[in-house]
Design a protein around this motif. Structure first.
Motif, short mmCIF file in Angstrom:
data_model
loop_
_atom_site.label_atom_id
_atom_site.label_comp_id
_atom_site.label_asym_id
_atom_site.label_seq_id
_atom_site.Cartn_x
_atom_site.Cartn_y
_atom_site.Cartn_z
N VAL A 117 1.07 -1.06 -0.09
CA VAL A 117 -0.13 0.47 -0.17
C VAL A 117 1.15 1.47 -0.20
N GLY A 118 0.49 2.62 -0.49
CA GLY A 118 0.67 3.75 -0.79
C GLY A 118 0.53 4.73 -1.67
N GLU A 119 1.25 5.67 -1.91
CA GLU A 119 1.24 6.17 -3.38
C GLU A 119 1.96 6.33 -4.86
N ASN A 120 1.54 5.94 -6.09
CA ASN A 120 2.10 5.95 -6.92
C ASN A 120 2.61 6.65 -7.25
N LYS A 121 3.45 7.24 -7.44
CA LYS A 121 3.44 8.76 -7.83
C LYS A 121 5.60 8.44 -9.14
N VAL A 122 5.79 7.35 -8.02
CA VAL A 122 6.72 6.51 -8.74
C VAL A 122 6.98 6.09 -10.11
N LYS A 123 7.53 5.99 -10.78
CA LYS A 123 6.50 4.39 -11.68
C LYS A 123 7.18 2.68 -11.49
N GLY A 124 6.37 2.37 -11.08
CA GLY A 124 6.61 1.14 -10.73
C GLY A 124 6.63 1.01 -9.16
N LYS A 125 6.67 2.27 -8.01
CA LYS A 125 6.97 1.77 -7.69
C LYS A 125 5.47 2.40 -6.26
N VAL A 126 5.18 2.10 -4.89
CA VAL A 126 4.40 2.50 -4.39
C VAL A 126 5.73 3.70 -3.08
N ILE A 127 5.31 4.94 -2.72
CA ILE A 127 6.04 5.72 -1.86
C ILE A 127 5.06 5.88 -0.08
N ASN A 128 5.78 6.19 0.89
CA ASN A 128 4.87 6.90 2.30
C ASN A 128 4.15 5.60 2.29
N SER A 129 4.84 4.71 2.48
CA SER A 129 3.31 2.93 2.08
C SER A 129 3.61 2.76 3.96
N THR A 130 4.47 3.13 4.79
CA THR A 130 4.46 3.04 6.41
C THR A 130 2.59 3.86 6.49
N GLN A 131 2.23 4.98 6.95
CA GLN A 131 1.70 5.78 6.93
C GLN A 131 -0.24 4.52 6.56
N TYR A 132 0.19 4.41 5.54
CA TYR A 132 -0.77 3.57 4.59
C TYR A 132 -0.88 2.16 5.11
N GLU A 133 -0.47 1.53 5.66
CA GLU A 133 -0.06 0.28 6.79
C GLU A 133 -0.47 0.56 7.71
N LYS A 134 -0.17 1.74 8.41
CA LYS A 134 -1.15 2.08 10.14
C LYS A 134 -2.29 2.43 10.09
N ARG A 135 -2.67 3.42 9.43
CA ARG A 135 -4.32 3.21 9.22
C ARG A 135 -4.98 1.85 8.70
#
Length: 147
Positions: free
Chosen positions: A105-123
């Protein structure tokens, strides 16, 4: 509680999707390559097509339980009875190397990746823990965007 993962893009060895919680957009997802597996396929066919640690789970509907992951050493959502797969979790990570069949889980703002995933996992764990504490059944529907 109902989760829905809509797969919307397949790249080289990875799949990008959108995760919804009770029909409200929650975040983007990253999975391994979608090889066209479905929950309705015979297990032998799934095993024949699957590439270990490089294949997204079959589309379908799965029960989700939040419990302690021995490998990750924290509470995480676990999908039950995924044909041809075991230990499928929803967790943080950034690239397909972090997935091994799991849903990141995260934000797909970089091709082929998700970023900021820790906050989404915790929530997500917080939301699902609350639902589980109320005795709600939690399911996830994994599907393609146009189906």
């Amino acid at each position: 509680m109902k989760l829905k993962l809509q797969r919307r893009f397949s790249g080289e060895g990875y799949t990008i999707g959108s995760l919804y919680v009770d029909n409200k957009y929650f975040c983007d997802t990253l999975e391994d390559a979608d090889r066209g597996l479905t929950q309705a396929m015979p297990l032998e066919e799934i095993r024949r097509i699957k590439v270990a640690h490089e294949t997204a789970i079959p589309t379908g509907v799965y029960k989700v339980v939040v419990n302690l992951s021995p490998a990750k050493r924290r509470m995480l959502p676990r999908l039950s009875d995924v044909p041809g797969f075991s230990g499928i979790l929803i967790h943080r990570g950034n690239t397909k190397r972090d997935s091994s069949g799991c849903i990141l889980v995260g934000e797909n703002k970089v091709k082929g990746k998700v970023i900021n995933s820790t906050q989404y996992e915790k929530r997500l764990v917080e939301i699902l823990n609350e639902a589980q504490g109320r005795g709600e059944e939690i399911n996830i529907e994994v599907k393609h965007q146009n189906k």
